[in-house]
Design a protein around this motif. Sequence first.
Motif, PDB file in Angstrom:
ATOM      1  N   PHE A 298      20.766   8.085  12.795  1.00 47.28           N
ATOM      2  CA  PHE A 298      21.222   6.249  12.390  1.00 47.28           C
ATOM      3  C   PHE A 298      22.499   6.266  13.382  1.00 47.28           C
TER       4      PHE A 298
ATOM      5  N   VAL B 108      30.658  -8.928   0.959  1.00 46.64           N
ATOM      6  CA  VAL B 108      29.376  -9.187   1.701  1.00 46.64           C
ATOM      7  C   VAL B 108      28.723 -10.502   1.208  1.00 46.64           C
ATOM      8  N   LYS B 109      28.202 -11.780   2.337  1.00 44.48           N
ATOM      9  CA  LYS B 109      27.575 -12.680   1.638  1.00 44.48           C
ATOM     10  C   LYS B 109      28.178 -13.894   0.487  1.00 44.48           C
TER      11      LYS B 109
ATOM     12  N   ARG C  89      29.224 -12.910   5.941  1.00 42.40           N
ATOM     13  CA  ARG C  89      28.590 -13.551   5.748  1.00 42.40           C
ATOM     14  C   ARG C  89      27.289 -13.986   5.363  1.00 42.40           C
ATOM     15  N   GLN C  90      26.403 -13.487   6.114  1.00 46.50           N
ATOM     16  CA  GLN C  90      25.653 -13.395   6.335  1.00 46.50           C
ATOM     17  C   GLN C  90      24.943 -12.138   6.251  1.00 46.50           C
TER      18      GLN C  90
ATOM     19  N   GLU D 289      25.076  -9.370   7.446  1.00 46.75           N
ATOM     20  CA  GLU D 289      24.404  -8.509   8.690  1.00 46.75           C
ATOM     21  C   GLU D 289      25.017  -6.925   9.215  1.00 46.75           C
TER      22      GLU D 289
ATOM     23  N   LYS E 147      23.964  -5.136   6.430  1.00 44.74           N
ATOM     24  CA  LYS E 147      22.372  -4.657   7.265  1.00 44.74           C
ATOM     25  C   LYS E 147      22.549  -3.353   7.991  1.00 44.74           C
TER      26      LYS E 147
ATOM     27  N   ALA F  58      23.495   0.142   7.096  1.00 44.44           N
ATOM     28  CA  ALA F  58      22.769   0.557   5.963  1.00 44.44           C
ATOM     29  C   ALA F  58      23.419   0.799   4.734  1.00 44.44           C
TER      30      ALA F  58
ATOM     31  N   LYS G 212      23.056  -0.122   1.404  1.00 44.30           N
ATOM     32  CA  LYS G 212      22.258  -0.783   0.011  1.00 44.30           C
ATOM     33  C   LYS G 212      22.193  -0.964  -1.715  1.00 44.30           C
ATOM     34  N   VAL G 213      23.802  -0.421  -1.770  1.00 44.79           N
ATOM     35  CA  VAL G 213      24.859  -0.345  -2.864  1.00 44.79           C
ATOM     36  C   VAL G 213      25.948  -0.620  -2.755  1.00 44.79           C
TER      37      VAL G 213
ATOM     38  N   LYS H 155      19.658   0.812  -8.311  1.00 48.94           N
ATOM     39  CA  LYS H 155      21.450   0.136  -7.798  1.00 48.94           C
ATOM     40  C   LYS H 155      21.438  -1.011  -6.723  1.00 48.94           C
TER      41      LYS H 155
ATOM     42  N   THR I  26      15.504   1.008   8.963  1.00 51.70           N
ATOM     43  CA  THR I  26      16.869   2.244   8.619  1.00 51.70           C
ATOM     44  C   THR I  26      16.375   2.843   7.879  1.00 51.70           C
TER      45      THR I  26
ATOM     46  N   GLU J 177      15.276   5.888   9.794  1.00 47.95           N
ATOM     47  CA  GLU J 177      15.901   6.520   9.783  1.00 47.95           C
ATOM     48  C   GLU J 177      17.380   7.365   8.777  1.00 47.95           C
TER      49      GLU J 177
END
Lengths: 173, 371
Positions: free
Chosen positions: A36, A99-100, A123-124, A126, A129, A132, A134-135, B195, B206, B209
């Motif tokens: 990645f 984030v956001k 803000r969005q 991005e 993202k 990556a 997620k938590v 979570k 993503t 990857e």
Amino acid sequence: MKYRASLCLWGIGLALLLFACQAHAQFEKKAWPKSFNAPPIEYTDLSGKTWNWQQLKGKVVVLNFWATWCAPCLEELPSLQTLQDFSDNHGVVILTINVKETPSKIQQFVTRNGFNLPVIADRQGEIAKKWAVKVFPSSMIVSAQGKPIWVVEGPVDWTSKEASEWLKVKFTQ
Amino acid sequence: MTTARRSLLKGVASMGALSLSPLAFAQATSPATTPTSDRVFTPQTGKWRTFEVTTRVDVLKTDGVTRVWLPVPSVNSDWQKSENSSFSSNGVTRLRTDSLQSVQMLYAEFPASVDKPYVEITSRVQTQNRAPTANSPVIEDAATLKYFTRATSLLPTDGIVKTTATKAIAGANTDLEKVRAIYDWIVANAWREPKVRGCGEGDIKTMLETGNLGGKCADINALFVGLCRSVGIPARDVYGLRLVPSAFGYKELSGNSANLKGAQHCRAEAYIKGQGWMAMDPADVAKVMRLETAEWIKSNQHPVVKPVYQALFGGWEGNWVAWNMAHDLTLPQSKGDRLGFFMYPIGENNEGRFDSYAPDDFKYQISAREI
């Protein structure tokens, strides 16, 4: 009687300490996935200061993703502030990424809690993202050569010996 | 009207042809209070249920013009009938439709002068269980099927997605075998990650990857859909909301009708020639594996998991309403980006889009009642 009360207070103190340690211990540290590609760091924080790889070259960077609704994030932030306060001469730069949430909400929170960490408003979502995320909280440790090494999900005590070992990537990667 | 939209509406015509099984009714409506070894999950078609779903949004902090978009049940098929909606607000409201993707929504706009914007909508919907035995499949035209193999911003169909799918379906010959192989691959490799916020982001490239296949329904079922599409099998996410408890006693497959704020759930469908759109929900299999018991169950043959693993390939329980199947949706009047999917209330003001998962400034309540 006095002895008993004192013992009781020590017991409560010890229990609180253990609880705090446990709370911070709920993180998962993983190697940055080799397949990645990390996005470039080119951000402007809420104070208007820009951050990019050229400036950060030779420094270990901790990118911390957080939000005010996230209780574990709020638990972790003071230790990041402490890390920054004591790491000026050790080549570690901390960039926090909210984030956001709205800049006004972030500013209000930061001021109220006396933090002076750089805060980038995603803000969005991005930036999260692209990294990556997620938590929450999530932190990326980027080596002095600009290569992400570790991903840490969950709250960390950044003043701990364990975390300080992670930051030695500057010299080893 | 696009062919894709027509395909959603056509399903209504085949409703009367579905089989009816009294035994199935008994199974579907008796709450399971059974021990682990006797768990049952056998949704059967035939019994329609009617629900009213109410969403109310209160915007606590205003800054300039406030705009709110609420999803409205937009799917009409042989398993859902979307009926009327009524609404009230202290702003200007309009029912809007994205005709390309057949998405209905309630749009509410509040001038800066409105101190405490609110909007409330109640939608009536009928749902029924799905099972793989439906005997009158919807036959789709080629354009519709092609539409549901397209790539979207979150569902690329090339590169690592296609490579992964190709490996997953090795040895499978028919489309049904390929879908089964992908379903099994998802159940074996993805996992429920509690979570993750909301239902996840659904960024499948993503996920692949990074090798992090942990997520929630919008991640896991999107991965299923993306893998199917990448090997030419029409598939789609169906975004919705759990309404009431599972009739089979699975707590993780239930909704608390009094408070559905966190009950959003998306499912999936894959199209098989001769069988039509088949219900799929590998994400719920993963959820049961991770959360139904205190122990994280790792086998799909465990007695708690097996009934769900078997039934959610081709079936699902009608205790859930579908909002829509849209991806990359542009909200009318929005200054924000397109949505990857539209499952939550969305709001914006001068400071940008509200965080739909953080109800401090953007408070919403969702509830349902069965009629």
